[in-house]
Every structure is written in C-alpha cells, then in structure tokens.
Design a protein around this motif. Structure first.
Motif, short mmCIF file in Angstrom:
data_model
loop_
_atom_site.label_atom_id
_atom_site.label_comp_id
_atom_site.label_asym_id
_atom_site.label_seq_id
_atom_site.Cartn_x
_atom_site.Cartn_y
_atom_site.Cartn_z
N UNK A 151 -5.42 6.08 10.38
CA UNK A 151 -6.05 6.61 11.58
C UNK A 151 -6.15 5.51 12.65
N UNK A 152 -6.50 4.31 12.22
CA UNK A 152 -6.58 3.20 13.17
C UNK A 152 -5.22 2.96 13.82
N UNK A 153 -4.18 3.03 13.01
CA UNK A 153 -2.85 2.78 13.56
C UNK A 153 -2.47 3.89 14.53
N UNK A 154 -2.78 5.13 14.15
CA UNK A 154 -2.49 6.25 15.04
C UNK A 154 -3.25 6.07 16.35
N UNK A 155 -4.46 5.57 16.25
CA UNK A 155 -5.26 5.35 17.44
C UNK A 155 -4.58 4.29 18.32
N UNK A 156 -4.11 3.24 17.70
CA UNK A 156 -3.42 2.19 18.45
C UNK A 156 -2.19 2.76 19.14
N UNK A 157 -1.46 3.62 18.41
CA UNK A 157 -0.25 4.21 19.00
C UNK A 157 -0.60 5.13 20.17
N UNK A 158 -1.77 5.77 20.09
CA UNK A 158 -2.16 6.70 21.14
C UNK A 158 -2.33 5.98 22.48
N UNK A 159 -2.57 4.69 22.43
CA UNK A 159 -2.68 3.92 23.68
C UNK A 159 -1.31 3.38 24.10
N UNK A 160 -0.30 3.82 23.41
CA UNK A 160 1.04 3.28 23.63
C UNK A 160 1.01 1.76 23.59
N UNK A 161 0.40 1.25 22.55
CA UNK A 161 0.22 -0.18 22.43
C UNK A 161 1.55 -0.89 22.35
N UNK A 162 1.60 -2.04 23.02
CA UNK A 162 2.80 -2.87 22.93
C UNK A 162 2.61 -3.96 21.90
N UNK A 163 1.32 -4.26 21.64
CA UNK A 163 1.02 -5.28 20.65
C UNK A 163 -0.15 -4.79 19.80
N UNK A 164 0.04 -4.79 18.52
CA UNK A 164 -1.05 -4.38 17.62
C UNK A 164 -1.43 -5.59 16.77
N UNK A 165 -2.71 -5.94 16.81
CA UNK A 165 -3.17 -7.05 15.99
C UNK A 165 -3.82 -6.46 14.75
N UNK A 166 -3.38 -6.91 13.58
CA UNK A 166 -3.97 -6.41 12.34
C UNK A 166 -4.67 -7.55 11.63
N UNK A 167 -5.96 -7.39 11.41
CA UNK A 167 -6.74 -8.44 10.78
C UNK A 167 -6.90 -8.11 9.30
N UNK A 168 -6.29 -8.88 8.45
CA UNK A 168 -6.39 -8.68 7.00
C UNK A 168 -6.20 -7.22 6.64
N UNK A 169 -5.08 -6.63 7.04
CA UNK A 169 -4.96 -5.17 6.86
C UNK A 169 -4.90 -4.75 5.40
N UNK A 170 -4.57 -5.66 4.51
CA UNK A 170 -4.34 -5.24 3.13
C UNK A 170 -5.53 -5.48 2.23
N UNK A 171 -6.66 -5.98 2.82
CA UNK A 171 -7.70 -6.51 1.94
C UNK A 171 -8.23 -5.49 0.94
N UNK A 172 -8.21 -4.20 1.27
CA UNK A 172 -8.72 -3.28 0.25
C UNK A 172 -7.73 -2.18 -0.07
N UNK A 173 -6.45 -2.50 0.03
CA UNK A 173 -5.44 -1.50 -0.29
C UNK A 173 -4.91 -1.70 -1.71
N UNK A 174 -4.50 -0.60 -2.32
CA UNK A 174 -3.85 -0.73 -3.62
C UNK A 174 -2.38 -1.05 -3.38
N UNK A 175 -1.67 -1.42 -4.43
CA UNK A 175 -0.26 -1.80 -4.32
C UNK A 175 0.55 -0.70 -3.61
N UNK A 176 0.27 0.52 -4.02
CA UNK A 176 1.03 1.64 -3.51
C UNK A 176 0.79 1.82 -2.01
N UNK A 177 -0.49 1.74 -1.64
CA UNK A 177 -0.84 1.89 -0.23
C UNK A 177 -0.25 0.76 0.59
#
Lengths: 493, 320
Positions: A151-177
């Motif tokens: 949802x956060x990424x979709x939100x970033x795309x909704x602003x037609x972002x040219x640069x997306x900064x991701x802070x520790x995006x994987x910290x609570x994801x499982x391997x599959x995610x």
C-alpha cells in the motif's frame, strides 16, 4: 543550471546537519541517477535517517545544497516533497490503520482522485500495477506487514514519484514476501523510477542495488557500483575496521536437561513440548506469525495459557506472570525493543537497574551510588556506548539500547535467557558483540532460547533448532548436520 | 550574547518559578500589603484542599493515569466523614473518612485492572464514570442536603484545627501538606515501590516484562490518590464547616491544572510532587492576581483553561 533533463534525479552536495552535541551529517555529497537502485548502508547513527529526513523536509539542513530533478530545493515540507515526486517509505509505516486501503493511498487528495469512487478505482489500478490484489475497501489494520508495504508503494506511485526512498523495507518481511519486494523494485526501475534503498542487510544490497553508498559517523565513506565490491570490503568500510566473521565460533557448552515444557496449549499454540539443556542455545525457526514469540511469552508468564507444565531442574513450577518467570530464573529480551523493552524517557542506569531494584537498595531505600555502580560496571563490561549512565536511553543507538536490556537481565543471573529477535535493526558491529555476549552467557552456564527471523543467525549460533509452523513444533534439527534449505522447508510447514 | 542565552535557558528550564516571580511582583505592585507576613500566612492557607488533591493527582499522573474520580471522592468522603463524627467521635470519623477514600480509590483500581483498561485513555473514561457514581452516592447518602458541623453533638475541635488552625502564622493544613509532600517525594524517588510506579507510568509493558507487579502498583496509586482526595475533602469541609454533596465539583480540573502547570508530564513516569507544589502556588497566585485586577470569575476560568493548554503544549515540546 537550466532545466535540461540530466541523468541525475537527485544530487546532494556538501550537506551538513548538527544537533545539540552531535554532528549528524558532515559534508555529505551523493548523486542518484535516474532509474537506478541506489543502496545506502551504514551502522546505526551513521546518518542515514538524518539524510533521509532532510530530503523529505522533516529536518532542515544547516548548509549545502540539494537538487532534485534539476531544481534547487531549499526549505521543503513532507507534502511538498511528495508532490515534487519524492516519496519515503518508513520502517514504521505511516498508514492510518482505521482507514481503508484506498483512502490511505489518496489521503488528503480525495477530491483530486475524483471522490470516494475515483479514489477506490484509482487505488485499485495502482495496486494492480504492482501485482497486488488487496481490496481497496479493506481496513489497513487487517493487512499483513507486506501488504502494508504494498500500500505504501502504491501510495508513492500515486504521486508519480521519481524517487522512492525505502528505509529498511525488509525488516519484518518473510523470505517469500521479500522475493515479491525484489520483483517490485526491478519493475519500478524499469519504469525509470529511482530507488534509494536503505538497509542493514547486505544480501539485499547485493541483490537489488546497482550502486551503493557507504556511510559512517555522518560521513560518506565511498560510493561505488555494487559489482566492484565484495561483502567483506563493504562491512569493513561500514564499521571502519575489518570483520573476518559475522558470527563467533559456535559455543559448545551443552549439558544435562534444564527445563522441560509439556503440553503448552493456548488459543494459538497446539500442545508444545520440548526440552532445553543447560548451556544450550536453542533456536526457534519459523515464519512471522508461526507462534515462536507466543511460545516464549507463554512460558515466561506474559500470556494466558489453557494448559502448561514447566519443570526446571525437575521441579514443577507455576508461572502465571512475568514476575513468576523472573523468579524462576528466566529473562526475556522482548521482540519490540522500544515498546516492550525500554522505558525510553528514563536514563541508561534506571533501564539497567529496573529488573534489579532489590540489588541496589541500602536498607529500605534505593541507593543512587549502588545503582550508578551497577550501570557503570555493565557499561564497561558490555562496551555500551553512552555519554554517561544518566543519559536518556532514547539517545543511544539500537545496538547499545539492546545491550542495556541484556545488561539488565545479566544482573539477575538468569538460568534461561529468552532472546526474541535480539539483533533486529542493529548494525553489523553491534550484532557481533551481542553474539559474543550470548556465547559468554552460555559458557557461564545459562541457557538461551533464540528466536530470529534471520535464518543464518539462528543456524550459526544454535546448538539445536526447532522449527515451528502454525502453532506446532514441526521438527528438530542439528544445524551443523542439516542444510538451511531442509530446515526452512519444515518451518514453512 | 552568551549571558543572554544563559538567561534564556534559565527561563526555559524554570518557567514555573519565573512565572511565579512575575506574579509576585505584579501582585506586590498592585497590592503593597501583599508582601507582609500576615498575607504570607493567608497565601499558605489557600493551598488548602486543592494541594492535597493535587498531590494524589500527581501520583496518578506519574503512574500513567489521570484520576478523574477525585471530584466524586471529595464529595462522598466529605459528607461521609462529617456524618461519622457523631457516630464514631472525631478521631474515629477522621480515620473512617481516610479509609473511605482508600476504598474508593481501590474501587477505581479494581475496575481499571479488571477491565484491562491499562492505558491512560481507557482508564480516563473509567474514572470519569466512577466519579459520577461517587458523586451520585454522595447525593443519595445525604438526600441532597448539605450537612453542617454546627449541628453535630460530638466535639469537632480536631477538624477545626485541621481546617483553620494555625501555628504562629503558618496554617496547620499547610504544615500537613509540606510533611506529606516531603514523604511522597522520598517515596517516589528513593523507594523501590516508588520507582516501580514511575517505570510503570512511563511504559507499563516494559515494566511488566521486567517483572514489576504493575497491577499492584496501579492499585496503590489509585488508593493513595483516594486517601489524599479524602484528606483534601476533610480540610475543605472543616474550613467551611459544611459539607454539600456537590462539594468536590471541578476539583479534578484544578488538580490536573496544578500538576501539569507544575511540569509533571502527562505522558507518565516523569514529574515530582515538589513541582506540583509550585503548580498549586502558581494557580493560587494567578487567581489572587486576577482578583486584584478585578477580572471576572468567568474570564478567570477561560484564562485557567488557556494556562492548562499552554502547559500541555510545553510538555509535548519537551517530550520531543
């Protein structure tokens, strides 16, 4: 200057920022190309998040220039940055959990999106683009961590972002995610979107990033194509010295059985039974939500159970509160350091003494001298970096905060040390020190139950591993004899 | 410029003291008699009931809760204590009144804990609800009638001493306040139980997982708040010699005002009863000053609200 389209989306030149007593950024320069996945690595306190907050407009810089998409940026606000095309996805998401997915994506812009109908329709399209089928009418509170990230990424795309900064995006994801996230990053790069990927996890940097900038103590140490670097070099630059091994040699201090847990049953857990030996590190492996944390919390007395039998040294014990757990010789380093472990407004010394107040008393009163002494001894022996024992613990880095929690429990001389994600969000150097502390603890006769989402960590440190899936123990392995693949298969259930 | 900065920092760190000094100066200019010994005694006298309720509120707020039931406790324990004088004698009635306060506080804690309302916001509504219960009980108990000390048959000199007695120019109630405040201060900063209350107030989950018996601490906090409110009620009715079942109305607002203005943080864990004394002093001086300036009581309420909001704003900035 002009507005010709350069191949740089962002250039930061000579930016400095000071806070009272600290120079958080010192003459930092950085360039991010269009359509490039640019990694930033550095230990906690290296200045990564300060830089990010300056870019987004949360902080203002003291000096230097920032140019985004060919335009000089002086003072800005988070909303302005968004509209300019710069989005940030924070580690702790900034979604509103009581609102729907669609509403979150177009928060504050419902009219632009064409009312509620348009909002949900457009949000659905954006989510579709990134291959997600979450209903836009679902409440954010019902989403999993990875769905929230979508949802956060979709939100970033909704602003037609040219640069997306991701802070520790994987910290609570499982391997599959995580694999899904990787695919998504590649997809965005193909669209020409630049990504600034901030992470502690070097594997991800090597996998996703084209270029990496290494920061330390507020300085940029180097920026290089990832292909020119190897892991050891990168770690060396991050910590300013070379680390030969990420893990110490596996401790071998396993003795006779210490604790027997039988028929542990709660709403989630189904008849869990296992034995913990003296001097052993017992690893729990499982996906997030498999019930690992619930098992240790139930044993420790933090959660209600339907059935539980715990015997330590052959004695049957009744443990119905953390206080009981502590009295029976257990210690818990909880998974959420800030919410469950630390008392943030308080000092380092009172965070260390809080499980040991009996020990710092003189007569009926607390003795400030004894309390100070306890803190100082631990600061010395655990190499806790703090300006003083009276400094507020909130100002310490994650690794040092975690060491304070470990110090708190070491003082109780626990027989059973439960560590739930003890190195989450901690930089490489501090991780190694925490592994060393674990090793010392078991060699001194304690036992450790280790829960971690980082599989290599569990496999390197544990003497024995239990896999947990869906509230059940699904297997028992010797991590020296069995491959990680096999163990993971059993953990997926 | 260094000196200017230092003064600036001093003002920032001691905002309450500076404000108090300004109020003293303004009042002294408006009313030259203000700085006489006799008037100092009067000023101390005004600490009266509010100061005790505010001490209890300080404990509650440091412990992570806001006790809105103090208004109900003041009303109910006042009418109850007064009615007990003829039954139990004055010492017995004093004791019974304090016990009643403790019991009401314990009811608060019991409901809060058994509802699992361990956050400040949830507990706020529970104590608000119980305040209504306690206030209504006061009305039921008295049939809505105001009770008079002068109608009693037993001796009441103990209460007269508590309410309006003086030692030299210092009111007895103020002396009691200072003694209780000092004991509470010692309790909070130098005893294990006191420290545990502070830790639990700042982060109840972390405190519980560290083995602190947080539920028992919550019970203690509300009980002490109840006892201190009851004592405030006793000072109050002894002074005005009547106890109406509506006696405690608005006491929670003024107590919260004094605590927060003093600088105890609404986010729990941090604060002190000594700060609360300064807060009470500021509230008293402010209304004193406004009275001298001839400001209407309605407008004074508006100003008090504004001061509370400013204090909360400052507290929030400090947290950041």
């Amino acid at each position: 200057m002009g507005r010709e389209l350069s191949d740089r989306i962002l250039s930061v030149e000579h930016v400095s920022k000071s806070f009272p007593g600290v120079k958080a950024l010192d003459d930092v320069s950085l360039e991010v190309g269009r359509g490039v996945v640019h990694g930033i690595v550095g230990e906690n306190g290296a200045g990564k998040s300060t830089l990010m907050k300056i870019l987004s407009g949360v902080y203002t810089k003291d000096s230097g220039t920032v140019e985004f998409d060919g335009q000089r940026v002086e003072r800005t606000t988070p909303m302005e940055s968004l509209r300019r095309g710069l989005s940030i996805i924070y580690q702790e998401f900034s979604l509103i959990s009581s609102m729907t997915v669609g509403e979150n994506i177009f928060l504050g812009r419902f009219r632009e999106a064409g009312g509620m109908k348009g909002t949900h329709q457009k949000a659905g399209e954006l989510l579709g683009q990134i291959g997600s089928s979450i209903s836009t009418h679902k409440l954010v509170s019902e989403l999993s961590t990875s769905e929230k990230q979508m949802v956060e990424i979709a939100k970033a795309l909704s602003f037609e972002s040219k640069l997306i900064i991701m802070d520790e995006p994987s910290s609570s994801l499982t391997e599959e995610e995580l694999a899904k996230l990787g695919a998504l990053i590649r997809q965005m790069r193909e669209k020409g979107i630049s990504i600034l990927y901030i992470s502690h996890k070097l594997d991800e940097i090597f996998e996703y990033c084209d270029v990496v900038t290494i920061m330390r103590d507020g300085h940029v140490i180097d920026t290089r194509p990832v292909s020119e670097l190897d892991r050891g070099e990168m770690v060396g630059m991050m910590v300013g010295r070379t680390i030969e091994n990420e893990y110490p040699e596996r401790p071998r201090a396993v003795g006779e059985p210490l604790m027997r847990v039988e028929h542990l049953t709660t709403g989630k857990l189904k008849d869990i039974s296992f034995t913990l030996n003296r001097g052993e590190i017992l690893g729990f492996v499982g996906l997030v939500g498999a019930g690992r944390t619930e098992i240790v919390r139930a044993i420790y007395g933090a959660d209600k159970v339907k059935r539980k039998e715990v015997r330590i040294e052959g004695k049957s014990l009744k443990i119905t509160s953390p206080r009981d757990g502590k009295r029976c010789g257990m210690a818990l380093v909880p998974e959420d350091r800030k919410q469950q472990g630390l008392v943030l407004p308080f000092s380092v010394e009172s965070n260390i003494s809080m499980a040991n107040l009996e020990k710092v008393k003189r007569g009926i009163f607390l003795s400030p001298d004894k309390e100070r002494k306890m803190a100082e001894e631990n600061i010395d022996s655990l190499l806790i970096k703090t300006p003083s024992p009276t400094a507020a613990i909130v100002n310490l880095s994650g690794g040092n905060q975690q060491k304070c929690i470990i110090a708190r429990w070491l003082e109780t001389e626990p027989k059973i040390f439960i560590m739930d994600e003890p190195t989450r969000g901690i930089d490489v150097g501090a991780k190694y020190e925490i592994y060393m502390l674990m090793k010392k603890a078991v060699e001194a006769g304690s036992s450790i139950i280790l829960i971690s989402s980082e599989l290599p960590e569990v496999l390197h440190m544990s003497n024995r591993v239990l896999t947990i899936a869906d509230g059940r123990i699904t297997g028992e392995f010797d991590p020296e004899k069995v491959s990680a693949q096999e163990i993971m298969n059993r953990a997926i259930g | 410029m260094d000196a200017g900065k230092r003064i600036g920092n001093f003002v920032k760190d001691n905002l309450v003291l500076v404000t108090i000094m300004i109020l003293v100066l303004v009042t002294a200019v408006l009313e030259p008699k203000f700085l006489t010994i006799a008037n100092m005694g009067n000023l101390m006298n005004q600490f009266g009931p509010l100061s005790f309720v505010a001490l209890g509120m300080t404990l509650a707020i440091i412990g992570g809760f806001i006790d809105l039931s103090v208004a109900g406790i003041v009303s109910l324990s006042a009418v109850f204590t007064l009615s007990m004088i003829d039954v139990l004698g004055q010492f017995g009635a004093l004791l019974a009144g304090l016990l009643a306060g403790a019991l009401l506080g314990l009811i608060n804690a019991g409901v809060v804990v058994s509802c699992g309302a361990l956050t400040q916001a949830k507990a706020l509504f529970i104590t608000y609800g119980l305040s209504a219960v306690f206030s209504a009980s006061a009305l039921l108990y008295t049939d809505g009638a105001t009770q008079h000390m002068s109608h009693l048959e037993n001796r009441t000199d103990l209460f007269q001493a508590i309410g309006s007695g003086r030692m030299g120019f210092v009111p007895v109630s103020f002396l009691l306040f200072v003694v209780i405040m000092a004991l509470l201060h010692l309790f909070l900063i130098r005893t294990q139980t006191g420290r545990e209350i502070c830790l639990g107030g700042a982060n109840i989950t972390a405190a519980q997982l560290a083995g602190i018996p947080v539920k028992r601490r919550i019970a203690l906090v509300f009980t002490l708040s109840g006892v201190l409110s009851a004592f405030g009620a006793i000072v109050l009715f002894s002074r005005i010699t009547t106890a109406s079942p509506l006696l405690g109305a608005n006491y929670e607002t003024n107590a919260i005002l004094a605590v927060v203005v003093g600088g105890t943080s609404l986010s729990g864990g941090r604060g002190s009863v000594i700060r609360t004394m300064l807060g009470v002093m500021l509230v008293i001086l402010l209304s004193n000053c406004l009275n001298l300036l001839g400001v209407s009581t309605y407008l004074q309420s508006v100003l008090k609200g504004a001061v509370l909001i400013i204090a909360i704003w400052i507290d929030r900035r400090r947290v950041k």
